[in-house]
Motif scaffolding. Structure first.
Motif, PDB file in Angstrom:
ATOM      1  N   TYR A   1       5.246  -0.590  -6.001  1.00 53.85           N
ATOM      2  CA  TYR A   1       6.316  -1.568  -5.812  1.00 53.85           C
ATOM      3  C   TYR A   1       7.366  -0.975  -4.890  1.00 53.85           C
ATOM      4  CZ  TYR A   1       4.558  -4.884  -9.159  1.00 53.85           C
ATOM      5  OH  TYR A   1       3.785  -5.818  -9.776  1.00 53.85           O
ATOM      6  N   ARG A   2       7.897  -1.833  -4.018  1.00 53.12           N
ATOM      7  CA  ARG A   2       8.927  -1.435  -3.065  1.00 53.12           C
ATOM      8  C   ARG A   2       9.965  -2.547  -3.000  1.00 53.12           C
ATOM      9  NH1 ARG A   2       9.640  -2.523   2.371  1.00 53.12           N
ATOM     10  NH2 ARG A   2      10.719  -0.956   3.559  1.00 53.12           N
ATOM     11  N   LEU A   3      11.224  -2.169  -2.879  1.00 54.83           N
ATOM     12  CA  LEU A   3      12.298  -3.151  -2.755  1.00 54.83           C
ATOM     13  C   LEU A   3      12.432  -3.575  -1.299  1.00 54.83           C
ATOM     14  CD1 LEU A   3      14.945  -1.457  -5.047  1.00 54.83           C
ATOM     15  CD2 LEU A   3      13.509  -3.419  -5.586  1.00 54.83           C
ATOM     16  N   LEU A   4      12.578  -4.871  -1.086  1.00 60.21           N
ATOM     17  CA  LEU A   4      12.774  -5.389   0.266  1.00 60.21           C
ATOM     18  C   LEU A   4      14.202  -5.128   0.726  1.00 60.21           C
ATOM     19  CD1 LEU A   4      11.080  -8.889  -0.018  1.00 60.21           C
ATOM     20  CD2 LEU A   4      10.205  -6.897   1.190  1.00 60.21           C
ATOM     21  N   ALA A   5      14.340  -4.782   1.987  1.00 58.18           N
ATOM     22  CA  ALA A   5      15.671  -4.675   2.578  1.00 58.18           C
ATOM     23  C   ALA A   5      16.139  -6.088   2.905  1.00 58.18           C
ATOM     24  CB  ALA A   5      15.613  -3.825   3.846  1.00 58.18           C
ATOM     25  N   ASP A   6      17.437  -6.276   3.057  1.00 57.48           N
ATOM     26  CA  ASP A   6      17.964  -7.594   3.399  1.00 57.48           C
ATOM     27  C   ASP A   6      17.315  -8.110   4.674  1.00 57.48           C
ATOM     28  OD1 ASP A   6      19.660  -7.748   1.228  1.00 57.48           O
ATOM     29  OD2 ASP A   6      21.375  -6.913   2.320  1.00 57.48           O
ATOM     30  N   GLY A   7      16.788  -9.323   4.618  1.00 54.62           N
ATOM     31  CA  GLY A   7      16.178  -9.952   5.767  1.00 54.62           C
ATOM     32  C   GLY A   7      14.764  -9.501   6.077  1.00 54.62           C
TER      33      GLY A   7
ATOM     34  N   ALA B   1       5.894 -10.914   3.842  1.00 51.10           N
ATOM     35  CA  ALA B   1       4.532 -11.139   4.341  1.00 51.10           C
ATOM     36  C   ALA B   1       4.100 -10.001   5.261  1.00 51.10           C
ATOM     37  CB  ALA B   1       4.445 -12.470   5.062  1.00 51.10           C
ATOM     38  N   ALA B   2       5.015  -9.483   6.051  1.00 48.89           N
ATOM     39  CA  ALA B   2       4.670  -8.391   6.954  1.00 48.89           C
ATOM     40  C   ALA B   2       4.327  -7.123   6.180  1.00 48.89           C
ATOM     41  CB  ALA B   2       5.822  -8.117   7.919  1.00 48.89           C
ATOM     42  N   LEU B   3       4.942  -6.929   5.021  1.00 50.57           N
ATOM     43  CA  LEU B   3       4.670  -5.745   4.223  1.00 50.57           C
ATOM     44  C   LEU B   3       3.373  -5.853   3.436  1.00 50.57           C
ATOM     45  CD1 LEU B   3       8.189  -5.073   2.722  1.00 50.57           C
ATOM     46  CD2 LEU B   3       7.034  -3.807   4.519  1.00 50.57           C
ATOM     47  N   THR B   4       3.055  -7.043   2.971  1.00 48.55           N
ATOM     48  CA  THR B   4       1.892  -7.197   2.117  1.00 48.55           C
ATOM     49  C   THR B   4       0.618  -7.408   2.900  1.00 48.55           C
ATOM     50  OG1 THR B   4       2.347  -9.559   1.880  1.00 48.55           O
ATOM     51  CG2 THR B   4       3.219  -8.082   0.177  1.00 48.55           C
ATOM     52  N   ARG B   5       0.715  -7.502   4.219  1.00 46.52           N
ATOM     53  CA  ARG B   5      -0.473  -7.590   5.065  1.00 46.52           C
ATOM     54  C   ARG B   5      -0.475  -6.382   5.989  1.00 46.52           C
ATOM     55  NH1 ARG B   5       1.251 -12.843   7.007  1.00 46.52           N
ATOM     56  NH2 ARG B   5       1.193 -11.767   8.962  1.00 46.52           N
TER      57      ARG B   5
ATOM     58  N   ARG C   1       0.857  -1.192   0.000  1.00 44.42           N
ATOM     59  CA  ARG C   1       0.000   0.000   0.000  1.00 44.42           C
ATOM     60  C   ARG C   1       0.889   1.237   0.000  1.00 44.42           C
ATOM     61  NH1 ARG C   1      -5.153   0.508   0.447  1.00 44.42           N
ATOM     62  NH2 ARG C   1      -5.470  -1.603   1.209  1.00 44.42           N
ATOM     63  N   GLY C   2       0.519   2.221  -0.825  1.00 46.99           N
ATOM     64  CA  GLY C   2       1.290   3.452  -0.943  1.00 46.99           C
ATOM     65  C   GLY C   2       1.294   4.255   0.339  1.00 46.99           C
ATOM     66  N   ALA C   3       2.183   5.223   0.422  1.00 51.01           N
ATOM     67  CA  ALA C   3       2.364   6.031   1.625  1.00 51.01           C
ATOM     68  C   ALA C   3       1.095   6.780   2.019  1.00 51.01           C
ATOM     69  CB  ALA C   3       3.503   7.023   1.419  1.00 51.01           C
ATOM     70  N   ASN C   4       0.309   7.209   1.047  1.00 55.44           N
ATOM     71  CA  ASN C   4      -0.911   7.949   1.359  1.00 55.44           C
ATOM     72  C   ASN C   4      -2.083   7.027   1.675  1.00 55.44           C
ATOM     73  OD1 ASN C   4      -1.483   6.935  -1.134  1.00 55.44           O
ATOM     74  ND2 ASN C   4      -1.814   8.918  -2.127  1.00 55.44           N
ATOM     75  N   GLY C   5      -1.856   5.708   1.647  1.00 55.72           N
ATOM     76  CA  GLY C   5      -2.890   4.753   1.996  1.00 55.72           C
ATOM     77  C   GLY C   5      -3.790   4.327   0.861  1.00 55.72           C
TER      78      GLY C   5
END
Length: 187
Positions: free
Chosen positions: A81-87, A91-95, A72-76
Motif C-alpha cells: 500500500y502507498r499513499l497518493l500525493a495530492d493530484g 491509475a498511473a500507479l496501478t498500471r 508493485r513493491g520497490a523490488n518488483g
C-alpha cells in the motif's frame, strides 16, 4: 512483513484509544508512510497490536479515504500500500506496465510483431480506432497496446475479436488506425 518491521511499528505504538475515524485514519497514514504493508489483513494485525480493532470493511473504506493504493513493491515482487500525493493519478500507479515511451519506441518491437500476426483490419471515427483480430485474440492485442505506453493513446477496450482504441486527440482515430495497419504491413 518481516518481524523486525512489525516490531518497529508495534514499538512506536500510538495511544490505544484511537476511537475517532479521523484519528484511526491518521494512524493508518503513519503506518503506511513508515512501513511496507502488503495486505489489509497485515494492516488489521498491526492496528490490533496497537489496541485498535477494525473490521476489514471499515479498513477498506479507510484506505480509500486516506488515498492508499496497492502498487508493485520497490523490488518488483509483491504489492504494497502507498499513499497518493495530492493530484497523483491512481491509475498511473496501478498500471506499472503503462510507462510512457517515445513515439518511435512505443510503435515498435513486440507491438509491431503482434500487429503483423493478429491485426485483420482497422477502421476509425473521431478519437477512436476499431481493430479487428481473429476470434479470441483481441484481449492479447489490447494488452500489448496498453503496455506499449503510446502517449497519444488513452486506453483500450477489448472484446473477443475487436479492440476499441481511444486516442487523446479528438480527431486522432484515423491516424492511429493507419499506424496499426502500417505495423501490420497492410498499407
Amino acid at each position: 512483513m518481516s518481524e523486525s518491521v512489525h516490531t518497529a511499528i508495534a514499538g512506536a505504538k500510538a495511544p490505544t484509544q484511537l476511537t475517532t475515524k479521523t484519528a484511526r485514519q491518521a494512524r493508518i497514514r503513519e503506518i503506511l508512510s513508515s512501513a511496507a504493508v502488503g495486505s489489509q489483513a497485515e494492516l488489521v494485525l498491526i492496528l490490533a497490536d496497537e489496541g485498535l480493532h477494525v473490521s476489514q470493511g471499515t479498513l477498506s473504506r479507510d484506505l480509500l479515504d486516506v488515498g492508499a493504493v496497492r502498487v508493485r513493491g520497490a523490488n518488483g515482487s509483491g504489492y504494497v500500500y502507498r499513499l497518493l500525493a495530492d493530484g497523483e493519478d491512481p491509475a498511473a500507479l496501478t498500471r506499472p506496465h503503462a510507462s510512457p515511451k517515445s513515439e518511435p519506441e512505443a510503435w515498435s518491437g513486440k507491438l509491431a510483431q503482434l500487429c503483423t500476426q493478429l491485426l485483420v483490419s482497422a477502421d476509425s471515427s473521431a478519437n477512436m480506432a476499431v481493430l479487428h483480430t481473429p476470434p479470441g485474440a483481441a484481449n492479447f492485442l489490447a494488452q500489448a497496446i496498453d503496455r506499449a505506453g503510446i502517449p497519444l493513446i488513452l486506453g483500450t477496450v477489448a472484446g473477443d475479436d475487436t479492440v476499441l482504441v481511444i486516442t487523446r486527440d479528438p480527431q486522432g482515430g484515423d491516424d492511429v488506425a493507419r499506424r496499426f495497419l502500417d505495423l501490420a504491413g497492410a498499407i
